[in-house]
Design a protein around this motif. Sequence first.
Motif, PDB file in Angstrom:
ATOM      1  N   LEU A 121       0.844  -1.203   0.000  1.00  0.00           N
ATOM      2  CA  LEU A 121       0.000   0.000   0.000  1.00  0.00           C
ATOM      3  C   LEU A 121       0.877   1.250   0.000  1.00  0.00           C
ATOM      4  N   VAL A 122       0.527   2.213  -0.853  1.00  0.00           N
ATOM      5  CA  VAL A 122       1.187   3.519  -0.885  1.00  0.00           C
ATOM      6  C   VAL A 122       0.115   4.589  -0.712  1.00  0.00           C
ATOM      7  N   GLN A 123       0.307   5.440   0.257  1.00  0.00           N
ATOM      8  CA  GLN A 123      -0.643   6.534   0.487  1.00  0.00           C
ATOM      9  C   GLN A 123       0.103   7.864   0.428  1.00  0.00           C
ATOM     10  N   VAL A 124      -0.370   8.763  -0.431  1.00  0.00           N
ATOM     11  CA  VAL A 124       0.221  10.094  -0.573  1.00  0.00           C
ATOM     12  C   VAL A 124      -0.825  11.128  -0.187  1.00  0.00           C
ATOM     13  N   ASN A 125      -0.436  12.058   0.675  1.00  0.00           N
ATOM     14  CA  ASN A 125      -1.316  13.148   1.077  1.00  0.00           C
ATOM     15  C   ASN A 125      -0.652  14.485   0.785  1.00  0.00           C
ATOM     16  N   GLY A 126      -1.393  15.387   0.168  1.00  0.00           N
ATOM     17  CA  GLY A 126      -0.933  16.759  -0.029  1.00  0.00           C
ATOM     18  C   GLY A 126      -1.978  17.703   0.511  1.00  0.00           C
ATOM     19  N   PHE A 127      -1.729  18.255   1.701  1.00  0.00           N
ATOM     20  CA  PHE A 127      -2.711  19.096   2.378  1.00  0.00           C
ATOM     21  C   PHE A 127      -2.151  20.505   2.493  1.00  0.00           C
ATOM     22  N   TRP A 128      -2.558  21.388   1.571  1.00  0.00           N
ATOM     23  CA  TRP A 128      -2.001  22.726   1.462  1.00  0.00           C
ATOM     24  C   TRP A 128      -3.073  23.794   1.617  1.00  0.00           C
ATOM     25  N   ASN A 129      -2.604  25.028   1.789  1.00  0.00           N
ATOM     26  CA  ASN A 129      -3.482  26.190   1.860  1.00  0.00           C
ATOM     27  C   ASN A 129      -3.255  27.106   0.668  1.00  0.00           C
ATOM     28  N   ARG A 130      -4.330  27.477   0.010  1.00  0.00           N
ATOM     29  CA  ARG A 130      -4.307  28.551  -0.977  1.00  0.00           C
ATOM     30  C   ARG A 130      -5.505  29.444  -0.680  1.00  0.00           C
ATOM     31  N   ASP A 131      -5.241  30.666  -0.228  1.00  0.00           N
ATOM     32  CA  ASP A 131      -6.323  31.521   0.240  1.00  0.00           C
ATOM     33  C   ASP A 131      -6.814  32.458  -0.857  1.00  0.00           C
ATOM     34  N   GLU A 132      -7.759  33.312  -0.489  1.00  0.00           N
ATOM     35  CA  GLU A 132      -8.360  34.211  -1.466  1.00  0.00           C
ATOM     36  C   GLU A 132      -7.322  35.144  -2.072  1.00  0.00           C
ATOM     37  N   GLN A 133      -6.391  35.626  -1.260  1.00  0.00           N
ATOM     38  CA  GLN A 133      -5.373  36.539  -1.756  1.00  0.00           C
ATOM     39  C   GLN A 133      -4.507  35.879  -2.829  1.00  0.00           C
ATOM     40  N   TYR A 134      -4.223  34.597  -2.648  1.00  0.00           N
ATOM     41  CA  TYR A 134      -3.414  33.864  -3.617  1.00  0.00           C
ATOM     42  C   TYR A 134      -4.031  33.960  -5.013  1.00  0.00           C
ATOM     43  N   TYR A 135      -5.353  33.765  -5.105  1.00  0.00           N
ATOM     44  CA  TYR A 135      -6.017  33.784  -6.408  1.00  0.00           C
ATOM     45  C   TYR A 135      -6.242  35.204  -6.913  1.00  0.00           C
ATOM     46  N   GLN A 136      -6.393  36.158  -6.004  1.00  0.00           N
ATOM     47  CA  GLN A 136      -6.548  37.546  -6.430  1.00  0.00           C
ATOM     48  C   GLN A 136      -5.259  38.096  -7.017  1.00  0.00           C
ATOM     49  N   GLU A 137      -4.116  37.661  -6.482  1.00  0.00           N
ATOM     50  CA  GLU A 137      -2.824  38.141  -6.972  1.00  0.00           C
ATOM     51  C   GLU A 137      -2.388  37.416  -8.240  1.00  0.00           C
ATOM     52  N   ARG A 138      -2.915  36.221  -8.449  1.00  0.00           N
ATOM     53  CA  ARG A 138      -2.537  35.401  -9.607  1.00  0.00           C
ATOM     54  C   ARG A 138      -3.813  35.028 -10.347  1.00  0.00           C
ATOM     55  N   THR A 139      -4.285  35.920 -11.194  1.00  0.00           N
ATOM     56  CA  THR A 139      -5.600  35.736 -11.807  1.00  0.00           C
ATOM     57  C   THR A 139      -5.655  34.523 -12.735  1.00  0.00           C
ATOM     58  N   TRP A 140      -4.524  34.017 -13.170  1.00  0.00           N
ATOM     59  CA  TRP A 140      -4.513  32.828 -14.032  1.00  0.00           C
ATOM     60  C   TRP A 140      -4.703  31.554 -13.219  1.00  0.00           C
ATOM     61  N   CYS A 141      -4.370  31.599 -11.923  1.00  0.00           N
ATOM     62  CA  CYS A 141      -4.488  30.404 -11.087  1.00  0.00           C
ATOM     63  C   CYS A 141      -5.956  30.049 -10.882  1.00  0.00           C
TER      64      CYS A 141
END
Length: 326
Positions: free
Chosen positions: A144-164
């Motif tokens: 068994l292989v388990q991979v977890n990616g638990f990150w934060n991307r907030d509203e400011q992140y998307y406001q500053e990078r409109t392509w994201c």
Amino acid sequence: MEEQVRFAVAGAGHIGKRHISILKNRTDVKLVAVIDPKPSSTSLAADHFPSMQAFWDSDIQADILTIATPNGLHALQALEALERKLHVLVEKPLALDNAAAEKIIAKANEFGKHWFTVLPNRYSYPTRWLKQMVETDRLGKIFLVQVNGFWNRDEQYYQERTWCGTKTLDGGPLYTQFSHCIDLLYWIFGDLKNIQAKFNNFRHQDLTEVEDSGFVNFDLLSGGMGSLTYTTAVMDHNLETTITVIAENGTIKIGGQYMDTITYCDVKDYDSRKMNLNQNIVDNHSQVITDVIDVIRGKKKTDVSGEEALRVIEIITEIYSVRDRD
């Protein structure tokens, strides 16, 4: 003394600034141009151009173009650079589909130039150690292989990078945030099959055209099964990126925010004192640049094959085919 390798960098956003900072502090390279619509303090280290066309129209000479622009522009800009006889170093992903990635590889071969894609997690001591443990069969059969990616991307992140968060320029978290996870799964454990997936957008419904969370399960071609759970909906800060391996001869977990720490190792007949406790002494992006320079100078062969790069994109495309049918 060998001549400096001349770099131009397209894109002076978050990751572009990282490249610029590394290049400014090396003696074996020369940063000759920064291409970005907005000049910034990072651009002061080199000539600044507001567009790719302005750079192409200049008389600035470069050996390689680093592409750190929105994902959807990577293929077009890489092909333009190769047409002008430059090597290319492309931030992940190489492209958003296999057809575009194949064109990059074919064009590089046509003009005798190198293409590179940035996969810094391959230079992490814990992931290289895990790969060696798997390749030398210390773990026996992988269950068994388990991979977890638990990150934060907030509203400011998307406001500053409109392509994201857009489908055309971003593609989704599996391209922008978690392609490293797919690459490491393929690089360490081999190919995947019987892929299934489900998605949701919990925190970013009004900010993105794509999911912020997903669950993927699969079988390993070599046997065993696995899962990838990922999200950018964690509150406030990144939590972790981890790989847990349950195998015939033991259990290993690599953790930390960026898979940079061996957090658990219980392997039959294995002396854990063999592990390097000074795990985080190398800046992975700097090591990428070192390898790029060595390949250009003919001192080594590139570490990432076309087959590997294409298969990672293909796996992500297969996962997202479920999303795009909904």
